[in-house]
Design a protein around this motif. Structure first.
Motif, PDB file in Angstrom:
ATOM      1  N   THR A 311       0.830  -1.211   0.000  1.00 42.69           N
ATOM      2  CA  THR A 311       0.000   0.000   0.000  1.00 42.69           C
ATOM      3  C   THR A 311       0.863   1.259   0.000  1.00 42.69           C
ATOM      4  O   THR A 311       0.589   2.222  -0.725  1.00 42.69           O
ATOM      5  N   GLN A 312       1.920   1.253   0.829  1.00 38.38           N
ATOM      6  CA  GLN A 312       2.814   2.416   0.873  1.00 38.38           C
ATOM      7  C   GLN A 312       3.530   2.617  -0.457  1.00 38.38           C
ATOM      8  O   GLN A 312       3.708   3.753  -0.912  1.00 38.38           O
ATOM      9  N   ARG A 313       3.927   1.518  -1.094  1.00 36.12           N
ATOM     10  CA  ARG A 313       4.607   1.631  -2.372  1.00 36.12           C
ATOM     11  C   ARG A 313       3.676   2.181  -3.444  1.00 36.12           C
ATOM     12  O   ARG A 313       4.061   3.024  -4.260  1.00 36.12           O
ATOM     13  N   GLN A 314       2.424   1.701  -3.448  1.00 36.32           N
ATOM     14  CA  GLN A 314       1.450   2.197  -4.420  1.00 36.32           C
ATOM     15  C   GLN A 314       1.162   3.681  -4.206  1.00 36.32           C
ATOM     16  O   GLN A 314       1.047   4.449  -5.170  1.00 36.32           O
ATOM     17  N   ALA A 315       1.057   4.096  -2.916  1.00 35.11           N
ATOM     18  CA  ALA A 315       0.815   5.505  -2.629  1.00 35.11           C
ATOM     19  C   ALA A 315       1.993   6.368  -3.084  1.00 35.11           C
ATOM     20  O   ALA A 315       1.817   7.462  -3.627  1.00 35.11           O
ATOM     21  N   LYS A 316       3.192   5.850  -2.888  1.00 32.26           N
ATOM     22  CA  LYS A 316       4.383   6.581  -3.309  1.00 32.26           C
ATOM     23  C   LYS A 316       4.449   6.686  -4.826  1.00 32.26           C
ATOM     24  O   LYS A 316       4.782   7.742  -5.370  1.00 32.26           O
ATOM     25  N   ASP A 317       4.128   5.575  -5.516  1.00 30.41           N
ATOM     26  CA  ASP A 317       4.139   5.597  -6.982  1.00 30.41           C
ATOM     27  C   ASP A 317       3.091   6.559  -7.520  1.00 30.41           C
ATOM     28  O   ASP A 317       3.322   7.278  -8.497  1.00 30.41           O
ATOM     29  N   THR A 318       1.907   6.565  -6.883  1.00 31.84           N
ATOM     30  CA  THR A 318       0.840   7.461  -7.325  1.00 31.84           C
ATOM     31  C   THR A 318       1.246   8.914  -7.138  1.00 31.84           C
ATOM     32  O   THR A 318       1.039   9.763  -8.012  1.00 31.84           O
ATOM     33  N   LYS A 319       1.862   9.222  -6.004  1.00 32.83           N
ATOM     34  CA  LYS A 319       2.313  10.583  -5.734  1.00 32.83           C
ATOM     35  C   LYS A 319       3.393  11.004  -6.723  1.00 32.83           C
ATOM     36  O   LYS A 319       3.414  12.133  -7.224  1.00 32.83           O
ATOM     37  N   GLY A 320       4.276  10.048  -7.036  1.00 31.94           N
ATOM     38  CA  GLY A 320       5.332  10.357  -7.987  1.00 31.94           C
ATOM     39  C   GLY A 320       4.823  10.598  -9.385  1.00 31.94           C
ATOM     40  O   GLY A 320       5.282  11.501 -10.089  1.00 31.94           O
TER      41      GLY A 320
END
Length: 329
Positions: A311-320
């Motif tokens: 979940t944290q990785r997906q949120a980071k990718d989305t923000k990026g």
């Protein structure tokens, strides 16, 4: 559909079952390392007699050179080698070429050393390292290296294991149509499903054994409530002195906890193949709570940690990706 009908057919949908699952999961993680510790040390200590024999060294032989020192001379050599200590006992052996054990004390500290009866040289501890390690392992298992307090903590840990046991019984039930599946381990199902199957199968087939370990551990750590319950169930009188059923139950709880299997009728006449086999079986059984923790920890890692990291990785990718889309060329 009533709550009972839902429990029988599809228990996974019940909020109570989900709540119990969370209790089981997090309490297992909370005391899991403790369970693993007592499980592994307990299984090793099934062979404590064999370990003591293996660690026992032969007598220390010295070279005979001139007249032997007297006890007074040996005591003087010992106090010179260990300043501040006084000699308590000189345990001279009959053999003239064997090192002499001497016990010394300073306050509450006691040491036991070997000395050359001819030169007065300190030859080391009378207790081999292997014997010391086995003794410390026993103290670790029984008292967590903390004396009476550690034994009480052990009793409390055993009670928490009972909580894990009973919540696990509730979580185990998969519904009337699928309960047989939880009795075995299935192949070609992936490691996650395999871990779940192994955890469920072991929990079902070893329920009685884990219950025995938990109850006996609680009794050995905190005996007073058990003794009080026994006296309430079967009050002691002159007529039942030494023959109370409750006393026999408590005796067997402690007896089986330590793996003294010869006392239950298995025809093993002391050391030998039969004794080693029965001890090996008991040691393997003692490892089951530890295996339950390992498989439970693997499921926790997959269900909680990996999911959170994803979940944290997906949120980071989305923000990026959002930040990149706002860049002008």
């Amino acid at each position: 559909m009533t709550g009972w009908q839902q429990w029988v057919t599809r228990p996974q949908q019940l909020w109570l079952r989900r709540a119990v699952f969370q209790v089981h999961l997090w309490s297992g993680i909370g005391i899991g390392l403790y369970v693993l510790l007592v499980s592994v040390t307990g299984s090793i200590l099934v062979f404590r007699n064999e370990l003591y024999v293996a660690a026992t060294r032969p007598p220390v032989i010295v070279a005979e050179s001139g007249p032997r020192l007297t006890d007074v001379e040996l005591s003087a050599a010992a106090t010179r080698a260990h300043r501040g200590y006084s000699v308590v006992r000189v345990a001279r052996t009959r053999a003239a070429n064997q090192a002499v054990p001497i016990e010394l004390k300073r306050g509450s500290a006691v040491i036991n050393r070997l000395f050359d009866p001819y030169t007065g040289k300190d030859l080391g501890s009378t207790v081999p390292l292997g014997i010391w390690l086995v003794s410390r392992l026993i103290v670790l298992h029984d008292d967590l290296l903390a004396g009476r307090t550690g034994r009480t903590v052990n009793g409390a840990g055993a009670l928490l294991l009972l909580v894990l046991l009973f919540t696990g019984m509730i979580v185990w039930w998969p519904g009337i149509r699928a309960w047989r599946r939880s009795l075995t381990v299935h192949r070609h199902v992936g490691w996650r499903r395999f871990t779940w199957d192994l955890h469920s199968m072991l929990g079902f087939w070893t329920l009685a054994v884990i219950l025995m370990f938990a109850l006996s551990g609680a009794y050995l750590g905190i005996p007073q409530p058990f003794d009080q319950l026994a006296d309430w169930l079967e009050p002691p009188t002159d007529a039942n002195a030494g023959v109370r059923i409750v006393d026999q139950v408590l005796y067997w709880l402690a007896y089986l906890h330590f793996g003294r299997i010869n006392g239950i009728g298995i025809p093993c006449g002391g050391p030998g193949a039969c004794d080693i086999v029965t001890k090996s079986v008991w040691a393997a059984i003692g490892l089951i709570p530890g295996v339950m923790f390992v498989t439970g920890a693997m499921m926790w890692w997959n269900r909680v940690v990996v999911k959170r990291l994803r979940t944290q990785r997906q949120a980071k990718d989305t923000k990026g990706s959002k930040g990149a889309s706002g860049v002008r060329l």
